[in-house]
Design an enzyme around this catalytic site. Sequence first.
Site, mmCIF file in Angstrom:
data_model
loop_
_atom_site.group_PDB
_atom_site.id
_atom_site.type_symbol
_atom_site.label_atom_id
_atom_site.label_comp_id
_atom_site.label_asym_id
_atom_site.label_seq_id
_atom_site.Cartn_x
_atom_site.Cartn_y
_atom_site.Cartn_z
ATOM 1 C CE LYS A 1 46.090 34.814 47.060
ATOM 2 N NZ LYS A 1 45.602 36.063 47.664
ATOM 3 N N GLY B 1 40.995 50.621 38.168
ATOM 4 C CA GLY B 1 40.073 49.596 38.627
ATOM 5 C C GLY B 1 39.524 49.946 39.988
ATOM 6 C CG ASN B 2 37.242 47.854 43.870
ATOM 7 O OD1 ASN B 2 37.912 47.969 44.875
ATOM 8 N ND2 ASN B 2 35.920 47.784 43.902
ATOM 9 C CB ALA B 3 42.611 49.006 44.319
ATOM 10 N N GLY C 1 46.314 52.708 36.746
ATOM 11 C CA GLY C 1 45.256 51.710 36.813
ATOM 12 C C GLY C 1 43.982 52.408 37.237
#
Length: 424
Positions: free
Chosen positions: A111, A228-230, A226
């Site tokens: 990371k 968003g994308n996920a 949420g």
Amino acid sequence: MVKHDPFANATQQVNDACDVLGIKDKGIREYLAMPNKVLRVKIPVKMDNGQIRIFTGFRSQHNNDRGPYKGGIRYFNPEGGVEYMEREVMALSSWMTWKCAIVDVPLGGGKGGIFVNPKTEKISEGELERLTRGFAYKISEIIGPNKDIPAPDVYTTGKEMTQIMDTFSKLNDNQYSPGVITGKPISMGGSLARNVATGLGAAYTIREAAKALKLSLKGAKVVLQGFGNASTFAGEYLEKMGSKVIAVSDSKGSISIPNGAKVSKIIEHKQKTGSVVGFPGSKKISTEELLTTKCDILVPGALENQINAEIAKNLKCKIIAEAANGPTLPEADPIIFQKKILVIPDILANSGGVCISYLEWVQNNMGYYWTFDEVANKMEENITKGFKDAYAVAKKHKIDMRKATMVLAVGRVLEAFNQKGIWP
């Protein structure tokens, strides 16, 4: 004021897994917990006004016993400052090691990032490119297609990944090196299915969890925190499996939709109005009401630290699939386990991204590219096997799925370590 140390949390999770596995050797525990290397660099950038600004960047390489390091690069400035960010990337590199091991891809954990927030700071496109290429230059000695393969993360995109790849290629005798990075645009060697990876992967794990609980997904009620994308892709794929979304939220608020609604219709409403709030036939509710809505499947796909002990006591779901990173506080886990709610922890539920990253890397290295369905099917194999393996561990040791995934992952890395042995 930051109250927690992410790397201390990551280390505790390793020690908990070692307890279950009966690993008492302190040296082995330390080896499994600590990163192999943490590189901290300063990046001088000439800003548009002619002045020089120094940025701080990191790359943590946690473990490569099972394969090259793999993990994202984030541009972020956490509340705790530069020192906190260093601990954060160390923790995230550790979690990447375990995530790769759970879905059994031959990669290790890495990371990195730069202490900067391009969303809140006034940084031009040119300044950002100079910063990205400067960072790539500084870490070029430790990354490579067979060493360490970064990817996008918070506030980075395929554009930054392309610039890192291009810089690395120029530094290596102009050898085109698409395998040094993943998350690239399709035109630059990216993989199909990347955009849906996290949501699709979460849907696969939910399907397997439903099978384990003998819960039919036909008519199953889904709550998405949420949007968003996920979460949206998870919702859409669960719809295809017969489920129905009955509540959603975004940064502007939460809504209940008692009769259910198509995710595509909610997306259309949000695109027109800027929020899910006000969707026809919906009722505005609080975040706590959303999380404790009676449903079959709860998908926390927003922020971390959302489910505390108090909310855990009032949960009315059968499956929790953590599409977001760290949505459940440690204090809530024993309560949820006692309530017999099956948690698919983030380290497994959102591992679709690393599965596709691995497949992108494979395609880059062999110079041959698969269709969307071929990539999705290969990811499905990895992620569903990961769930089944973790669920078997949970049953064997009578532990929750969060501990089970860590036990599975630590065991796999330790097996590789034992095969290789120690060499200076």
